[in-house]
Design a protein around this motif. Structure first.
Motif, short mmCIF file in Angstrom:
data_model
loop_
_atom_site.label_atom_id
_atom_site.label_comp_id
_atom_site.label_asym_id
_atom_site.label_seq_id
_atom_site.Cartn_x
_atom_site.Cartn_y
_atom_site.Cartn_z
N LEU B 16 0.84 -1.21 0.00
CA LEU B 16 0.00 0.00 0.00
C LEU B 16 0.88 1.25 0.00
CD1 LEU B 16 -2.85 1.27 0.20
CD2 LEU B 16 -2.62 1.15 2.68
N TYR B 17 1.94 1.18 0.84
CA TYR B 17 2.88 2.30 0.93
C TYR B 17 3.51 2.58 -0.44
CZ TYR B 17 7.60 4.18 1.81
OH TYR B 17 8.77 4.89 1.74
N SER B 18 3.89 1.48 -1.12
CA SER B 18 4.52 1.60 -2.43
C SER B 18 3.53 2.20 -3.45
CB SER B 18 4.99 0.22 -2.86
OG SER B 18 5.42 0.27 -4.19
N ILE B 19 2.28 1.74 -3.39
CA ILE B 19 1.24 2.27 -4.32
C ILE B 19 1.05 3.77 -4.08
CG2 ILE B 19 -1.25 2.22 -4.85
CD1 ILE B 19 -1.09 -0.86 -4.31
N LEU B 20 0.97 4.13 -2.79
CA LEU B 20 0.76 5.53 -2.43
C LEU B 20 1.91 6.41 -2.94
CD1 LEU B 20 -0.63 5.34 1.22
CD2 LEU B 20 -1.78 6.28 -0.79
N LEU B 21 3.14 5.92 -2.70
CA LEU B 21 4.33 6.67 -3.14
C LEU B 21 4.31 6.89 -4.66
CD1 LEU B 21 7.54 5.49 -1.25
CD2 LEU B 21 6.41 7.70 -1.16
N ASP B 22 3.96 5.81 -5.36
CA ASP B 22 3.95 5.91 -6.83
C ASP B 22 2.85 6.84 -7.34
OD1 ASP B 22 5.01 2.48 -7.56
OD2 ASP B 22 6.13 4.32 -7.06
N ALA B 23 1.80 6.97 -6.54
CA ALA B 23 0.68 7.83 -6.98
C ALA B 23 1.00 9.32 -6.80
CB ALA B 23 -0.57 7.46 -6.18
N ILE B 24 2.00 9.62 -5.94
CA ILE B 24 2.32 11.03 -5.68
C ILE B 24 3.02 11.64 -6.90
CG2 ILE B 24 3.77 12.56 -4.24
CD1 ILE B 24 3.17 10.61 -1.91
N PRO B 25 2.53 12.80 -7.40
CA PRO B 25 3.10 13.37 -8.63
C PRO B 25 4.39 14.16 -8.39
CG PRO B 25 1.23 14.67 -7.93
CD PRO B 25 1.37 13.58 -6.93
N SER B 26 5.10 13.87 -7.30
CA SER B 26 6.40 14.50 -7.04
C SER B 26 7.42 13.38 -6.92
CB SER B 26 6.36 15.30 -5.74
OG SER B 26 5.32 16.24 -5.80
N SER B 27 8.71 13.76 -7.06
CA SER B 27 9.77 12.74 -6.91
C SER B 27 10.10 12.61 -5.43
CB SER B 27 11.02 13.17 -7.66
OG SER B 27 10.72 13.20 -9.04
N ILE B 28 10.16 11.36 -4.97
CA ILE B 28 10.47 11.13 -3.55
C ILE B 28 11.63 10.15 -3.45
CG2 ILE B 28 9.58 10.18 -1.36
CD1 ILE B 28 6.78 11.15 -2.34
N LEU B 29 12.62 10.55 -2.68
CA LEU B 29 13.77 9.68 -2.38
C LEU B 29 13.87 9.57 -0.86
CD1 LEU B 29 16.58 11.17 -4.62
CD2 LEU B 29 15.81 8.82 -4.71
N VAL B 30 14.04 8.36 -0.38
CA VAL B 30 14.25 8.21 1.06
C VAL B 30 15.69 7.72 1.24
CG1 VAL B 30 13.43 7.10 3.19
CG2 VAL B 30 11.81 7.64 1.34
N LEU B 31 16.44 8.46 2.08
CA LEU B 31 17.86 8.17 2.26
C LEU B 31 18.15 7.75 3.71
CD1 LEU B 31 18.85 11.49 0.56
CD2 LEU B 31 19.38 9.28 -0.44
N VAL B 38 16.98 4.27 0.13
CA VAL B 38 16.25 3.11 0.68
C VAL B 38 14.88 2.98 0.01
CG1 VAL B 38 17.44 3.06 2.90
CG2 VAL B 38 15.38 4.45 2.63
N SER B 39 14.41 4.06 -0.53
CA SER B 39 13.10 3.97 -1.21
C SER B 39 13.03 5.10 -2.25
CB SER B 39 11.97 4.12 -0.19
OG SER B 39 10.74 4.12 -0.85
N VAL B 40 12.31 4.81 -3.30
CA VAL B 40 12.16 5.81 -4.36
C VAL B 40 10.81 5.58 -5.05
CG1 VAL B 40 13.33 4.35 -6.10
CG2 VAL B 40 13.32 6.82 -6.37
N ASN B 41 10.21 6.64 -5.49
CA ASN B 41 8.90 6.42 -6.16
C ASN B 41 9.03 6.48 -7.68
OD1 ASN B 41 9.10 9.16 -6.60
ND2 ASN B 41 6.95 9.57 -6.13
#
Lengths: 119, 490
Positions: B16-31, B38-41
């Motif tokens: 669900l977290y992955s789906i939500l991240l991918d739905a966000i229209p901004s670039s997200i990087l977790v470091l 560690v995570s990227v959308n």
């Protein structure tokens, strides 16, 4: 039988008629004055005038047009145009003189001698 | 819905977290603390043209182009976020992935963790390339518009709803002598003459979206009056609500000079047209004077006759004098340009006096009907006289074989109509559209300049009036001049 009359003066300015009457009377002639052109033709049919002195601008007709009609009706009657509207060497006047439409032209203001020379 | 999430298993939550991240229209990087991803959308992967497997667990330097890291302090800001929990919001950077055009981002660096410790940092990047492009386009347009306004030779100013000046271009500064900072916030009417109530005028514009034109003088810093033709339009906001006014003003000084010269030359032409009539009219009393004087030179003149001669001389001289006075009055240059209270009846009567001789020699009967009371308009008497003289002369010239010239007044509550009607040759329908054009004339060469009606039109417009024409070939013409009456309180 035409009635004898010496001079006919046609001018819409009463004082000009007054002046002309005095000058022409002093030369010993009888004078009839008219202020419009309307009666001129009927008058020259009934009276034998020696000269007609007329203004170029009359309330009911142009002087030159009246002269043309007078010339047509009584070719022997000599018309002298006395006017402040034209000048002696005005092309219109020169044309009227050469066509024999008028006998002579006198510009206003005139000397009494100018008038008397026409008699 | 929330209770459903709480019931989910961890893998489900991760999905669900992955789906939500991918739905966000901004670039997200977790470091993490070692600056590994560690995570990227999906949005980031698309923008940077990378694959998930080549991004996760990679160091920030491997994922981000070196040029960005050198020119921004992102790396330091991420460290600061781990160490000092320092949040970065809305910083700008440009980024160009290989093979795609340059993009602009606003980025934020946010800490994730519990209590005092920061376990992860989120780098959030919003692509604002299009907004930046649009705002630059807007700025470019604004600069272009500003340069258009600044380069204009005409005055361009804008005001708020109460007429207070908001903008004032270079032409306005040059013409008025006032710098923008001297006029800013002042009411526009302070710099215009003849504006009794500019707010009322602006109020009228407020009620509609029409463009209004007016001629008001601009008062310069040296207290000079410059004639200016204004075009005033309402300014609207996005909701079509009037929020202010734009006024464009053109300096009429040069035009006024030319109009003045034109009027003078037309007067000379009109005098030429009238010369014949005037000559005839003056030479009659001259002939009477001359003859009366010649009679007086005669010997032994009876006293009553001598007196009669003297009286005739006296009357004739007065006649000549009054004709000459009218001519002088007409031919003298007009210095007055100030609008004052003018009795239109007097103006029309003077014009009729001037053409009386001309009308008389052409066997034209002049009829006039004047109201009993005075007809007051705001205007320049000599200019209005020129209008009526022109119209009457045209009427007389249209009747070479005589006729009738009728001048009539029609009074209404706020305006007056003066009709000048003739029984002359009329206007040929093919010439009808051209009668107000300069140098359009049907008179023989040397008899007319073709400026008479052009000048009439211009003078009547200056007096906020109208000129109307009706004409029938071989039956005559009727010119109607419509002028606003002077308001009782002005």
């Amino acid at each position: 039988m035409l009635k004898k009359a010496d001079y006919l003066v046609v001018d819409d300015e009463p004082d000009i008629c007054w002046v002309m009457k005095r000058i022409l009377s002093s030369a010993g002639g009888s004078v009839v004055t008219l202020q419009t052109g309307g009666e001129v033709l009927s008058l020259i049919k009934s009276h034998a005038f020696g000269r007609v002195f007329m203004d170029a601008k009359l309330p009911d007709i142009e002087g030159l047009e009246l002269a043309r009609q007078v010339h047509k009706l009584v070719p022997s009657l000599q018309v002298v145009l006395v006017s402040g509207y034209y000048y002696k060497d005005d092309p219109t006047i020169q044309q009227a003189l050469s066509a024999g439409l008028i006998y002579d032209f006198i510009a206003k203001p005139f000397t009494h001698n100018d008038i008397l020379k026409m008699l | 819905m929330l209770t459903d999430i709480q019931c989910l298993t961890l893998p489900d939550k991760m999905q669900l977290y992955s789906i939500l991240l991918d739905a966000i229209p901004s670039s997200i990087l977790v470091l993490d603390e070692s600056l590994r991803i560690v995570s990227v959308n999906r949005n980031f992967l698309e923008k940077s043209q990378r694959l998930m497997r080549d991004t996760i667990s990679r160091r920030l330097e491997e994922v981000f182009p070196a040029v960005i890291l050198e020119h921004t302090s992102i790396k330091k800001q991420v460290y600061d976020c781990f160490e000092k929990k320092r949040v970065v919001r809305g910083h700008r950077m440009t980024y160009r992935a290989p093979g795609i055009p340059i993009r602009t981002y606003y980025y934020s660096i946010l800490p994730i963790g519990e209590d005092e410790s920061v376990r992860l940092v989120v780098l959030l990047m919003e692509d604002v390339t299009e907004q930046v492009r649009l705002s630059e386009e807007v700025r470019r347009m604004e600069r272009h518009l500003a340069s258009v306004v600044e380069s204009a030779q005409d005055i361009v100013l804008s005001t708020d709803l109460s007429g207070r000046i908001l903008t004032w271009n270079s032409a306005a500064e040059k013409l008025s002598g006032f710098k923008f900072n001297e006029v800013k916030g002042h009411c526009w009417s302070e710099f215009c003459s003849q504006v009794a109530n500019i707010k009322g005028f602006l109020g009228q514009i407020c009620s509609g979206s029409d463009v209004h034109t007016a001629e008001w003088e601009l008062i310069t810093k040296e207290n000079q009056m410059i004639p200016v033709s204004w075009v005033v339009s309402p300014m609207m906001d996005d909701y079509r609500k009037v929020v202010g006014f734009v006024a464009v003003g053109r300096d009429l000084t040069e035009q006024r000079k030319l109009e003045y010269q034109l009027r003078q030359s037309q007067k000379i032409a009109a005098l030429g047209v009238m010369a014949g009539g005037i000559a005839h009219e003056i030479r009659n009393p001259l002939a009477i004077c001359s003859s009366a004087a010649q009679f007086l030179q005669e010997e032994s003149l009876p006293t009553p006759f001598a007196r009669e001669c003297a009286d005739k001389i006296q009357v004739s001289i007065e006649k000549i004098s009054s004709i000459i006075e009218n001519l002088l009055r007409f031919s003298r240059p007009t210095t007055a340009s100030e609008m004052v209270s003018v009795d239109l009846i007097k103006v029309v009567q003077e014009a009729l006096t001037l053409i009386a001789s001309h009308a008389k020699v052409q066997n034209i009967c002049v009829n006039s009907q004047f109201p009993k009371q005075r007809v007051l308009v705001n205007g320049v008497a000599s200019l209005l006289q020129q209008v009526f003289l022109n119209l009457c002369l045209n009427a007389v010239n249209a009747m070479p074989n005589g006729g009738a010239l009728t001048v009539s007044f029609f009074l209404y509550s706020d305006c007056v109509e003066v009709q000048v009607e003739d029984t002359g040759v009329g206007i040929n329908p093919k010439d009808f559209d051209k009668i107000f054009d300069p140098f359009h004339t049907t008179s023989p060469i040397g008899k007319g300049t073709g400026l008479g009606l052009t000048i009439c039109y211009s003078i009547i417009k200056q007096h906020f009036g109208h000129i109307l024409v009706e004409s029938y070939l071989n039956r005559g013409s009727k010119f109607t001049i419509k002028l606003p009456l002077q308001q009782k309180d002005s």
